[in-house]
Write a protein that holds these residues in place. Sequence first.
Motif, PDB file in Angstrom:
ATOM      1  N   ILE A  96     -33.099 -73.316  61.272  1.00  0.00           N
ATOM      2  CA  ILE A  96     -33.910 -74.141  62.188  1.00  0.00           C
ATOM      3  C   ILE A  96     -33.061 -75.349  62.585  1.00  0.00           C
ATOM      4  O   ILE A  96     -32.953 -75.711  63.752  1.00  0.00           O
ATOM      5  N   ALA A  97     -32.421 -75.948  61.561  1.00  0.00           N
ATOM      6  CA  ALA A  97     -31.656 -77.177  61.797  1.00  0.00           C
ATOM      7  C   ALA A  97     -30.435 -76.933  62.676  1.00  0.00           C
ATOM      8  O   ALA A  97     -30.051 -77.783  63.472  1.00  0.00           O
ATOM      9  N   CYS A 128     -29.567 -78.992  57.190  1.00  0.00           N
ATOM     10  CA  CYS A 128     -30.994 -79.233  56.970  1.00  0.00           C
ATOM     11  C   CYS A 128     -31.076 -80.262  55.848  1.00  0.00           C
ATOM     12  O   CYS A 128     -30.394 -80.124  54.844  1.00  0.00           O
ATOM     13  N   ALA A 180     -41.036 -78.965  64.398  1.00  0.00           N
ATOM     14  CA  ALA A 180     -40.220 -80.117  64.777  1.00  0.00           C
ATOM     15  C   ALA A 180     -39.205 -80.314  63.671  1.00  0.00           C
ATOM     16  O   ALA A 180     -39.484 -80.037  62.519  1.00  0.00           O
ATOM     17  N   ARG A 237     -34.673 -72.687  56.714  1.00  0.00           N
ATOM     18  CA  ARG A 237     -34.543 -73.999  57.345  1.00  0.00           C
ATOM     19  C   ARG A 237     -33.148 -74.297  57.880  1.00  0.00           C
ATOM     20  O   ARG A 237     -33.030 -74.890  58.966  1.00  0.00           O
TER      21      ARG A 237
HETATM   22  S1  SF4 Z   1     -34.109 -80.858  58.531  1.00  0.00           S
HETATM   23 FE1  SF4 Z   1     -36.262 -81.062  57.882  1.00  0.00          FE
HETATM   24  S2  SF4 Z   1     -37.404 -80.321  59.648  1.00  0.00           S
HETATM   25 FE2  SF4 Z   1     -35.309 -79.605  59.924  1.00  0.00          FE
HETATM   26  S3  SF4 Z   1     -35.243 -77.582  59.030  1.00  0.00           S
HETATM   27 FE3  SF4 Z   1     -34.667 -79.002  57.421  1.00  0.00          FE
HETATM   28  S4  SF4 Z   1     -36.577 -79.456  56.331  1.00  0.00           S
HETATM   29 FE4  SF4 Z   1     -37.121 -78.549  58.300  1.00  0.00          FE
END
Ligand code: SF4
Length: 676
Positions: A315-316, A333, A353, A312
């Motif tokens: 991803i963030a 994240c 998302a 994650r």
């Molecule tokens: S902030 Fe939320 S949506 Fe983004 S990677 Fe982390 S857990 Fe996933």
Amino acid sequence: MAAYPHLFLPLKVGSHFLKNRIVMAPVETGLEKQDYFDPRVVEFYEERARGDGPGLFILGNGVVHETGLRNLKDPVLTAGLLNNAVRLTSVIHESGSKVLLQLQHHGAGADHMFAVSASRFRNRDTGRTLHRAPGLLVSHLISQYSLFAYHAILHGEFDGVEIYGGRLSLPNVFSSRLFNRRHDKWGLQARTLFAVELVRRIRSFVGPAPIISYRLSLLDLHAGGSEWHDLLAFAQALHYEGVNLFSFDIGFTPNSVPVNSDLTPAGVWVPFMEKFSREIKVPVIFGHRMPGPDRLDDILQNNITSLVEIGRPLIADARWVEHVHTGKPVRPCTLCPHGCTRPDRREGREMLACIADPYVLRRSHKHPGGLDILVVGGGPAGMAAAREGALRGHKITLVDEGPELGGLYRLCAKIQGRSSIAELLKVQERELVELGVEIIRNTRATAQWIEDNYSGSRILLATGKESCMPDIPGIDTPNVLSLEDLLQGRVPVGHRVAVIGSGNVAVDVTRHLCTHDLKAHDEWCCAWGIGDPAEHIGGTLGVIPHLNPAPRKVYLINETNETTEELFAHERRLYEVQWLRMHGVNIFDEANVEQIDSHSVRVSCEGEEGSTILRVDHIVVVGDREANAELQNELTELGIPFEAAGSMKFKAPFGTAGEAALDGIYVLQALEKRSL
Ligand code: SF4
Ligand SMILES: Cc1cc2nc3c(=O)[nH]c(=O)nc-3n(C[C@H](O)[C@H](O)[C@H](O)COP(=O)(O)O)c2cc1C
């Protein structure tokens, strides 16, 4: 000296050199359903790979056979699909990184009529009864795995494959004494045969050079799960047949223990993994809720693992590796339960998302810009709209009535375990400033103020929602608090508190009120009945010793007609409810609050006779919220056009911050189109 030298040391795995010790964990994006190698997926990986990116990428969820799909709408790998993979593997290779394709068969986790497992059994989570895979199908599945491994490497130019062997996958159920009750050659006498044969066949198809990684179930977290000696013998057999890298999954199902949630202290799994890597002399990848770069570097320096896997956080922040390497702030994240890990999106119904990067996978189209846009409200929707507008070349002014941006989302940072929200907002605010957004603080925009100062601008309203009190006798009593009252600390909250509300926010608030320091690793493992890593690896759940008492007595009064368990079973977050019960919270389900007095609440529950009087110091109401529509009404009266965005439009009392942010972006784009 460079920051974190051990993270950035190269490593040889098989015949491949990895440029650093960071692995991007497999994360399915949701786009696989349309095209496994959709241009947006390619762009997603390109952004993460370029320059200073992870040394190794693992692409998730390449399903090898229809029976192994999680649901039948998803795609199965085909040779043709893998030919197109070169688009993706080449952008990763151009940056000097390596890439593996994860081969999956969801086994007993699959939820459709053709789903198969080692033996016939009913999955209580999905309610699905799985067929026993006939012997012929088992042999066919092994061929499919090997065929796709071959195609992926030869035509898709992957550097190897990862066999997914965690969480009820087919290799996992075959190797488990709980799920494999067969009496044929794949059965009890040789439960590991399926996985061993799989690796043997793949190695014989692909030759000695490619990497074969195996994602093991390190801890089943279930009574009767694999024991430590089973796991070691299994790993050694896999290594013997050609596995030259191991990674890990934890737990059969995500329901019972918070494997990756914010209830899990960062790094809690490391001692379990360390025990494994001391015994197996093959490079291992440690992942799952890993600690920050300082500890990662120590872990590598002390040879506890060879590689660290980041999911994650990458991803963030697409540039996580570069930011860590150069000491720049990382966009964190926030481990939100409603973002990328939501069950509906994990099941492929929705695209990835992320609140930290709401536009992940939805890259902006080029736009000439040139509009003057006033964004009113600096919550997630307003901030996301402002960022998107500035990226597209518009002149953006963002006005907020508070001294800091974030709105209600900033207040959520005060909830136990959610402090990274404040960190995220700081990074996002800095990004806005760098993009040239003018931020006006401490200013409540009125229609007149807008007309006087921004008459030529396009107006985007993202003023959010505010608490409103339900119609309960006694609701005006001074000891009734709104969510804002509680989180802003307007009143010191007493020792006995009732929370009226349901769903995630009510559970979060209840949890917050009985905050308890769960950081100590031993206490955490003990609390969830996982056992001591030094003793054994197979965990036994259900033995939950008494914890230190929570600092206050909390009651949760859920007024919906679903029980809290039912609400959270759908979310696959039953552990949250379990956590509350462990901390002595009394949950009243399907309840009706009849009366509030200065020091009590009278509650009756569906199907139960009489009512219960709870003696409390405070009552926190998190149920209802209504749109902050004052400005909207004023603008309408003056005939000033505007677009509304974010939670102020949502029907449900609470939307997620990610949904609000995404709406902000979509509304900005709609406003732009209308202005052409
Ligand atoms: S902030 Fe939320 S949506 Fe983004 S990677 Fe982390 S857990 Fe996933
Ligand atoms: C959106 C999303 C999709 C995922 N898809 C996969 C997958 O296809 N295969 C897999 O083995 N793990 C998958 N995972 C689990 C991750 O690989 C990783 O183990 C998990 O996110 C914990 O690591 P983290 O704390 O660094 O995020 C997924 C996780 C997320 C958040």
